[in-house]
Design an enzyme around this catalytic site. Structure first.
Site, mmCIF file in Angstrom:
data_model
loop_
_atom_site.group_PDB
_atom_site.id
_atom_site.type_symbol
_atom_site.label_atom_id
_atom_site.label_comp_id
_atom_site.label_asym_id
_atom_site.label_seq_id
_atom_site.Cartn_x
_atom_site.Cartn_y
_atom_site.Cartn_z
ATOM 1 N N ASP A 111 -13.465 46.618 -3.647
ATOM 2 C CA ASP A 111 -13.496 47.582 -2.547
ATOM 3 C C ASP A 111 -13.486 48.963 -3.201
ATOM 4 O OD1 ASP A 111 -12.991 49.315 -0.484
ATOM 5 O OD2 ASP A 111 -11.126 48.370 0.182
ATOM 6 N N LYS A 151 -17.155 59.005 -3.222
ATOM 7 C CA LYS A 151 -17.898 58.128 -2.329
ATOM 8 C C LYS A 151 -18.615 58.929 -1.238
ATOM 9 C CE LYS A 151 -17.101 53.957 0.438
ATOM 10 N NZ LYS A 151 -16.058 52.978 0.801
ATOM 11 N N ASP A 198 -11.551 50.562 11.364
ATOM 12 C CA ASP A 198 -11.120 50.924 10.011
ATOM 13 C C ASP A 198 -10.666 52.386 9.970
ATOM 14 O OD1 ASP A 198 -10.866 51.573 7.341
ATOM 15 O OD2 ASP A 198 -12.719 50.594 6.706
#
Ligand code: AMP
Length: 618
Positions: A23, A86, A210
Site C-alpha cells: 500500500d 503520491k 476511505d
C-alpha cells in the site's frame, strides 16, 4: 500456503519466492505478505513499526533517509524533506499548480504540460524516482524481516488514478527492483481483505469509504464473476484527519485567547500544539474528555465539542458518497456492503454518520490502516496461483505499446490487463509541417523499444500540414477476447485514419514470455535511468527548437542583446545535451526557461494591449 523447500546438498531452507502486497500511501506506506499459515499479515521490521511514513529527507552530502527518520526533518529542514509525493505521481505542473503552496519543497514548472519534477539542492527528481525510494525502503524492510529476497509485488493505487499515474507507479516499482505483477485499486484490495469478492459466484455492489490523514475518497464497486468494476468514485484530495487536528488547534487558540500570528511564527510551539491536537483526537475515539497542557497552555476538549467542530467536514464526506451513488445511478438500498479504510474512520462520529447514510453497519473489524496492504497480499497470493479455488482473469502477459520520441516504449495496454481490453492515448507531431507519422507497435516490459519485440509498423499518411504540436492523433489499442490486437490511428482534425491487426502472442512460448519479464526486472534500474535521460534530452531538444523559432519570429519584442544572450544560453544547452548527465540537462533547461520566460510574457502583454486597441498581431 507458502511452500518451503530444502536444499538437500546444503541443508538450507529456501522459501519460495514471496510476492508481497504494498500500500503506497500519501502519508504512510506498508507492506504485507501471506504467512506460512496462509493468512495475510503486515510486515513489522524489528521495532521499526508497520507504517513507513512516505517521507524522504536528503542530507546536504547527498545521502538520504526514508520513513520515520525522515519525518523529524519536516520541521527542521522542510526544503530538503519530500512528503506526499503520491499527489504528484503522473501529474503535470498544470495539475498541481493550484495546490503548490501545500508543498514546502520546490516543484519545477519548466513546461506546464510535462510531468513535474522536484528540485532538492542541485539535483532534480521525478515523483517516480522518489516513490521508487519509498518502495525500495519497503522492499528492504520486508527482506530484513522475512530473511528472504523480495522481488515481486502487487501495488495498490486509488481507484481514480488515471493511466499515467498507474504507469508512474509501475515505473517506481521497477526502479525499486520490483517486478510489479499488478496494480490493484485500493478499494478492491480492501474488499478482498474482508473476503468480499473472493467467491466467483457472488454478485454484489459495495461502497468503500476511505478517510486518511489528508485525503478522502469513496468508491462504488460492482463485483461480478470475480471481476471488480469501478462504477463511480468521488472525494476530496484535501480533506482528512489533518483537518480534524486543525479544528482542535483552532479551538484551543480561541479558548485560550492566544495570538494566532505569534503561534504560527513559533514553529516549534505550533507543531507541539498540532501534535497534541492529534493526540486529543485519537484519545477521543475511545474516551469522552481530553485534558493536557503544552508548556503552560491548557489543551482540553470534550468529545461532544470535538464532534461539533468536525460535523461539517464529516457531512462533506457524506455528500461525496451521495454524489458517487448518483454517478453510479444507484440508491443506498442497493449497496450490500460498506468497507471502512483509513485511520480517520476510527473517529466514532465518522462511523456513525457513514452507517446512518448507508443504513447498514460498516465493516471496521480489520485495522483500517492495514486493510489495503492485507488485501494486496491476498491478491498477490492469488496471482502466485496459491489459491486455486479463485478464478484468475484472463490477462495479457506482456505490455503493449508504441514507440515515442527517443526510442522510448509508451505502454498503452499494460501487462496483466484483463482481456478483452481497450485503451488509447493522444499524440502529436514534433516537427512543423509533418504529414506522415510512423506508428511502431511493440510488446515487452523494457523502457527502450529496441529491447522489446516489434509487432507492427505502419504510417499514418496524409496529415494536413500544420505546426508541430497541432495535429491530434488518437491511437487506440483494442485487444479482443481471442488475444487479437487491433490498432487504430486517427488524426482528429482531418479524420485521416489507418488500422492494423496483429496477434501479440504469436510464436512466443511461455518460457520466452518469462524470459522477457526476467530481463525487464534485471535491467530495470538501467532502463529507468536511461528513460529519464532520454526524456530530459527530448525536452531539451524541444526547448532549443521552440526558443530558436520564437527568436526568429518575434525579433521585434526582444532586444539584440537579449537575443545574443539567449543564443549563448541555447548553445550551452546544446552542449549539455551532448553529455549523458540528466541533472545537468534539466538544470540547463531550467536556466533557459527562466531566461526566456519574460520574452513570452512581454509578447502576451503586447498581444493583449494590441487587441485592446482593436488590432490583432500575426
Ligand atoms: P492514514 O492516512 O490512513 O494512515 O490515516 C491517518 C489519519 O488517521 C491521521 O489523521 C491520524 O491522526 C488518524 N488516526 C489514527 N488513529 C486514529 C484514531 N484512533 N482516531 C481517530 N483518528 C485516528
Amino acid at each position: 500456503m507458502a511452500k518451503i523447500s530444502i536444499n538437500l546438498s546444503t541443508g538450507s531452507v529456501q522459501k519460495e519466492d514471496i510476492i508481497v502486497g504494498i500500500d503506497l500511501g500519501t502519508t504512510n506506506s506498508l507492506i504485507a505478505f501471506i504467512n506460512p499459515e496462509g493468512n495475510p499479515q503486515v510486515i513489522n521490521d524489528t521495532g521499526k513499526g508497520v507504517l513507513v511514513p512516505s517521507i524522504i529527507h536528503f542530507h546536504p552530502d547527498g545521502s538520504l533517509v526514508v520513513g520515520n527518520e525522515a519525518k523529524g526533518f519536516l520541521v527542521a529542514d522542510p526544503q530538503n524533506t519530500v512528503f506526499s509525493v503520491k499527489r504528484l505521481l503522473g501529474r503535470s505542473y498544470h495539475d498541481v499548480e493550484p495546490h503548490k503552496d501545500y508543498f514546502s519543497y520546490k516543484i519545477i514548472d519548466n513546461d506546464t504540460e510535462s510531468l513535474v519534477k522536484i528540485k532538492v539542492g542541485d539535483a532534480f527528481y521525478t515523483p517516480i524516482e522518489l516513490s521508487g525510494l519509498i518502495l525500495k525502503e519497503l522492499k528492504e524492510r520486508a527482506e530484513h524481516a522475512l530473511k528472504t529476497s523480495v522481488n515481486r509485488a502487487v501495488i495498490t493505487v486509488p481507484a481514480y488514478f488515471n493511466d499515467s499515474q498507474r504507469q508512474a507507479t509501475r515505473d517506481a516499482g521497477k526502479l525499486a527492483g520490483l517486478d510489479v505483477l499488478r496494480i490493484v485499486n485500493e478499494p478492491t484490495a480492501a474488499s478482498l481483505a474482508y473476503g468480499i469478492g473472493l467467491n466467483p459466484d457472488e454478485e454484489k455492489t459495495i461502497a468503500v469509504y476511505d478517510l486518511g490523514g489528508g485525503t478522502f475518497d469513496v468508491s462504488i464497486l460492482k463485483i461480478q464473476n470475480g471481476i471488480f468494476e469501478v462504477l463511480a468514485t468521488n472525494g476530496d484530495t484535501f480533506l482528512g484527519g489533518d483537518d480534524f487536528d486543525q479544528a482542535i488547534l483552532n479551538y484551543w487558540i480561541d479558548e485560550n485567547k492566544l495570538d494566532r500570528n505569534l503561534i504560527f511564527k513559533d514553529q516549534k510551539l505550533f507543531q507541539a500544539i498540532r501534535l497534541k491536537a492529534e493526540e486529543a483526537k485519537i484519545a477521543l475515539s475511545s474516551q469522552n474528555i481530553f485534558n493536557d497542557f503544552v508548556n503552560d497552555i491548557p489543551c482540553a476538549i470534550t468529545k461532544l465539542k470535538f464532534e461539533e467542530l468536525i460535523a461539517n467536514k464529516v457531512k462533506q464526506t457524506i455528500m461525496c458518497c451521495q454524489n458517487a451513488l448518483q454517478d453510479a445511478s444507484i440508491t443506498t438500498s442497493e449497496i450490500q456492503e460498506v468497507v471502512m479504510v483509513g485511520g480517520s474512520t476510527r473517529t466514532p462520529l465518522v462511523k456513525k454518520e457513514v452507517s446512518a447514510f448507508f443504513n447498514r453497519t460498516a465493516h471496521d473489524q480489520i485495522n483500517p490502516d492495514e486493510v489495503v496492504a492485507l488485501g494486496a497480499a491476498l491478491q498477490a497470493d492469488i496471482l502466485a496461483g496459491n489459491r486455486k479455488d479463485i478464478l484468475l482473469l484472463d490477462v495479457t502477459p506482456l505490455s503493449l505499446g508504441i514507440e515515442t520520441m527517443g526510442g522510448l516504449m509508451d505502454v498503452i495496454i499494460p501487462r496483466n490487463a484483463k482481456v478483452p481490453s481497450k485503451a488509447g492515448r493522444q499524440y502529436t507531431t514534433s516537427i512543423d509541417g509533418q504529414v506522415n507519422m510512423k506508428i511502431s507497435v511493440y510488446q515487452g516490459e523494457r523502457d527502450l523499444v529496441k529491447e522489446n519485440r516489434k509487432l507492427a509498423e505502419f504510417d499514418l499518411k496524409g496529415i494536413p500540414s500544420m505546426p508541430a504540436g497541432y495535429p491530434k492523433v488518437d491511437i487506440n489499442f483494442i485487444l479482443n477476447a481471442d488475444g487479437i490486437l487491433k490498432i487504430e490511428a486517427v488524426e482528429l482534425r482531418s479524420g485521416v485514419k489507418q488500422e492494423v491487426q496483429v496477434k501479440p502472442t504469436y510464436g512466443l512460448t511461455d518460457q520466452e514470455v518469462e524470459q522477457m519479464l526476467l530481463d525487464s526486472i534485471e535491467n530495470a534500474k538501467e532502463d529507468v535511468s536511461q528513460r529519464m535521460l532520454i526524456e530530459a534530452r527530448t525536452e531539451g531538444e524541444q526547448m532549443v527548437y521552440t526558443v530558436e523559432r520564437f527568436l526568429e519570429k518575434n525579433s521585434k519584442y526582444v532586444s539584440p542583446r537579449e537575443t545574443n544572450d539567449a543564443m549563448t544560453h541555447l548553445e550551452e544547452l546544446k552542449q549539455t545535451l551532448k553529455t549523458g548527465d540528466k541533472d545537468q540537462i534539466l538544470k540547463s533547461i531550467d536556466f533557459v526557461n527562466e531566461f526566456t520566460r519574460p520574452f513570452a510574457e512581454r509578447l502576451m502583454d503586447m498581444a493583449i494591449s494590441t487587441s485592446m486597441r482593436g488590432k490583432t498581431i500575426e
